[in-house]
Enzyme design. Structure first.
Site, PDB file in Angstrom:
ATOM      1  N   CYS A 143     -28.129 -45.899 -14.860  1.00 23.22           N
ATOM      2  CA  CYS A 143     -29.280 -46.764 -14.420  1.00 23.22           C
ATOM      3  C   CYS A 143     -30.441 -46.612 -15.445  1.00 23.22           C
ATOM      4  CB  CYS A 143     -29.441 -47.184 -13.102  1.00 23.22           C
ATOM      5  SG  CYS A 143     -30.048 -45.665 -12.314  1.00 23.22           S
TER       6      CYS A 143
HETATM    7  C1  UN1 Z   1     -28.135 -43.342 -11.864  1.00 20.05           C
HETATM    8  O1  UN1 Z   1     -28.008 -43.704 -13.148  1.00 20.05           O
HETATM    9  O2  UN1 Z   1     -28.023 -43.986 -10.816  1.00 20.05           O
HETATM   10  O3  UN1 Z   1     -31.419 -39.121 -14.722  1.00 20.05           O
HETATM   11  C2  UN1 Z   1     -28.830 -42.064 -11.571  1.00 20.05           C
HETATM   12  C3  UN1 Z   1     -30.515 -39.441 -14.612  1.00 20.05           C
HETATM   13  C4  UN1 Z   1     -29.473 -38.678 -13.706  1.00 20.05           C
HETATM   14  C5  UN1 Z   1     -29.429 -39.660 -12.593  1.00 20.05           C
HETATM   15  C6  UN1 Z   1     -29.061 -41.165 -12.945  1.00 20.05           C
HETATM   16  N1  UN1 Z   1     -29.987 -37.521 -13.446  1.00 20.05           N
HETATM   17  O4  UN1 Z   1     -30.043 -39.953 -15.671  1.00 20.05           O
END
Ligand code: UN1
Length: 542
Positions: free
Chosen positions: A307
């Site tokens: 995300c």
């Molecule tokens: C997610 O994509 O839901 O910061 C979490 C990051 C990872 C966590 C992503 N440590 O990209």
């Protein structure tokens, strides 16, 4: 049904092409292995080798979800009255046990969702870090002693657990994200019903067993498998029935809004960690090679299925051509393949066929918006593969990396999150324009700016509307002790991770203890101290 720790894994066949076993998976309700009440199951498939089935898992019914909720409710009294340091000790044990099992758990994650081994190791490490961070929180979980306005009276605040938490996470960080949610939840004394992600039931099953092996009492975390539209929806619907005290959800903005509405009408707390169209700005003063590295990783690491992955790459016009040449050179040589068999791949398959289908559908948004495609040819096949593809693409679901340029603010692809390996490139005329573009999307999760101009760096971090910002760093890579979450359409303002998350899993209880032996009325029986009438004439000093 056997207790979870009495049963080894039940192997159901060895027919998989890689020789790996398929297992019979179960829900875990009150520490017992349970099938679904109507015995229906679904399969978990390795997206790198579609003929490799990891196992069958219960397609949980409304009844199963309710059974899990009742188990969590029954366990609540004893768990919430367990001293927090003891809860912390169990959480610490989970972290240490996970360290012992790390290599195996990492391989399960890679086999199940196709992440590279290095990235799966990162995700599992994030779960371990979360346990180690919260173990000693059991020795803090502080309340306050507060002075009263009345004599012989004491005031206190205590953190109290909310009750039964429904946990729903996506498949892309199937070890880290559920731990971000459940570890602080149980630390605060709550119990949980965890709906595993549809594409990662085996990993969720393994993690739940490890949590029990570490000393977690039965019923504190109850695992149910199934689809979002099935078991996930039943769990959310149970909020209307008064069976759930908190929902914590990571997933799409549209589902998050639906959950927020249901929780809102029941006055039930919810943590919503939703989508992002994360901008990364590159300014002329930046170290361009470093910026290329950061943008490339942010866009295509995890096949763009974070995300926090890069959405809009915003490049200042002065360095646009130079940056793009360097960027495309890397993109064209991207190593893609199954990291179980090939070293040094940047990314593997999509999480599942479902994610692949949605990605190809959403890629159409770039085409219909009128953006210029400068790299990428959809799904990878034997006759349509990039030069550094490793292995036989027909075995799994692999995508080309995609780059679209000439994207402008009025295009749909500027605003829509497209979950997968694609980046949309926007040209900025100056810093203010770049900042404007970075703020113009409906989301506000992560963001980044590459610059060596201190004022630009300062202005970017002050004026961007986002929950997370990297200066001279990529959009991904949050650490387990910083608050994670977004603003605007990326969430409802709650945070995961770090000390702040405790606010999301507890409420403040204010207690007053009247020691005076009589009724003293707040505000009314308070001694009034009067201000003396002004006698001194300070004006003569002026
Ligand atoms: C997610 O994509 O839901 O910061 C979490 C990051 C990872 C966590 C992503 N440590 O990209």
């Amino acid at each position: 049904m056997p207790h979870i720790l009495e049963a080894g894994f039940e192997i159901i066949n060895y027919e998989n092409p890689n020789g790996s076993p398929s297992i019979k998976g179960y829900n875990i309700i009150n520490g017992q292995l349970k099938e679904s009440s109507n015995s229906e199951t679904f399969e978990s498939i390795n997206p790198a080798i579609l003929d490799d089935c990891l196992g069958n898992f219960p397609l949980s019914t409304k009844q199963d979800v309710e059974d899990a909720l009742h188990a969590a409710r029954d366990a609540f009294e004893s768990w919430s009255s367990t001293p927090p340091p003891t809860r912390g000790q169990i959480i610490g044990n989970m972290g240490r046990l996970l360290m012992e099992y790390k290599d195996d758990v990492v391989r399960v994650e890679t086999r199940e969702i196709g992440k590279t081994l290095k990235e799966s190791a990162g995700s599992v490490q994030e779960a371990i870090d979360t346990c180690l961070f919260f173990q000693s929180e059991g020795r803090r979980l502080y309340g306050q002693t507060v002075n009263s306005e009345l004599p012989n009276k004491e005031l206190f605040t205590y953190r109290r657990p909310l009750g039964v938490c429904g946990i729903i996470n996506a498949s892309n960080f199937p070890a880290a994200v559920p731990f971000w949610k459940m570890i602080p939840a149980i630390m605060c004394g709550n119990t949980c019903v965890w709906k595993s992600p549809q594409d990662a039931p085996l990993l969720s099953f393994v993690l739940t067993r490890i949590m029990h092996e570490a000393g977690l009492p039965d019923g504190v975390i109850n695992l149910i498998h199934g689809k979002g539209s099935g078991a996930g929806q039943h769990l959310v619907d149970a909020v209307d029935e008064g069976l759930v005290d908190k929902i914590s959800f990571t997933g799409s903005t549209s589902v998050g809004k639906m959950i927020g509405e249901i929780c809102g009408r029941n006055l039930v707390s919810c943590s919503l960690e939703l989508g992002g169209k994360n901008p990364l700005v590159v300014m002329p003063s930046a170290d361009l090679d470093n910026a290329v590295e950061g943008a490339y990783w942010a866009a295509f690491g995890t096949a763009g299925q974070r995300c926090t992955s890069l959405g809009n790459l915003i490049i200042h016009e002065e360095i646009y051509d130079e940056f793009l040449d360097k960027f495309l050179d890397k993109v064209e040589h991207t190593m893609i393949g199954d990291s179980m068999r090939f070293e040094d791949v940047l990314y593997g398959p999509m999480i599942s066929e479902r994610y692949a289908k949605d990605f190809l559908r959403d890629l159409e948004i770039c085409e219909s918006s009128g953006a210029t495609k400068i790299w990428g040819k959809g799904a990878i096949s034997e006759d349509n593969k990039p030069i550094n593809f490793q292995g036989d693409p027909s075995e799994g679901v692999y995508m080309w990396p995609h780059v679209y340029s000439d994207v402008t603010e009025d295009m749909e692809c500027f605003h829509e999150e497209i979950f997968g390996p694609v980046v949309t490139i926007v040209k900025a005329s100056d810093f203010d324009h770049a900042l404007h573009l970075a703020n113009a999307s409906p989301y506000g999760l992560s963001s980044a700016c590459y610059t060596n101009d201190r004022l630009e760096a300062y202005r970017f971090k002050s004026e961007i509307r986002a929950g997370m910002t990297g200066i001279n760093n990529s959009t991904t890579g949050a650490e387990a002790h910083l608050p994670f979450g977004g603003v605007k359409n990326s969430g409802n303002g709650t945070r995961e991770s770090g000390i702040w998350v405790i606010e999301s899993y507890s409420y403040w209880h204010a207690v007053n203890d009247e020691l005076s032996g009589k009724l003293q009325l707040a505000q009314m029986d308070v001694d009034e101290i009067h201000i003396e009438e002004a006698e001194v004439d300070y004006s003569s000093l002026a």
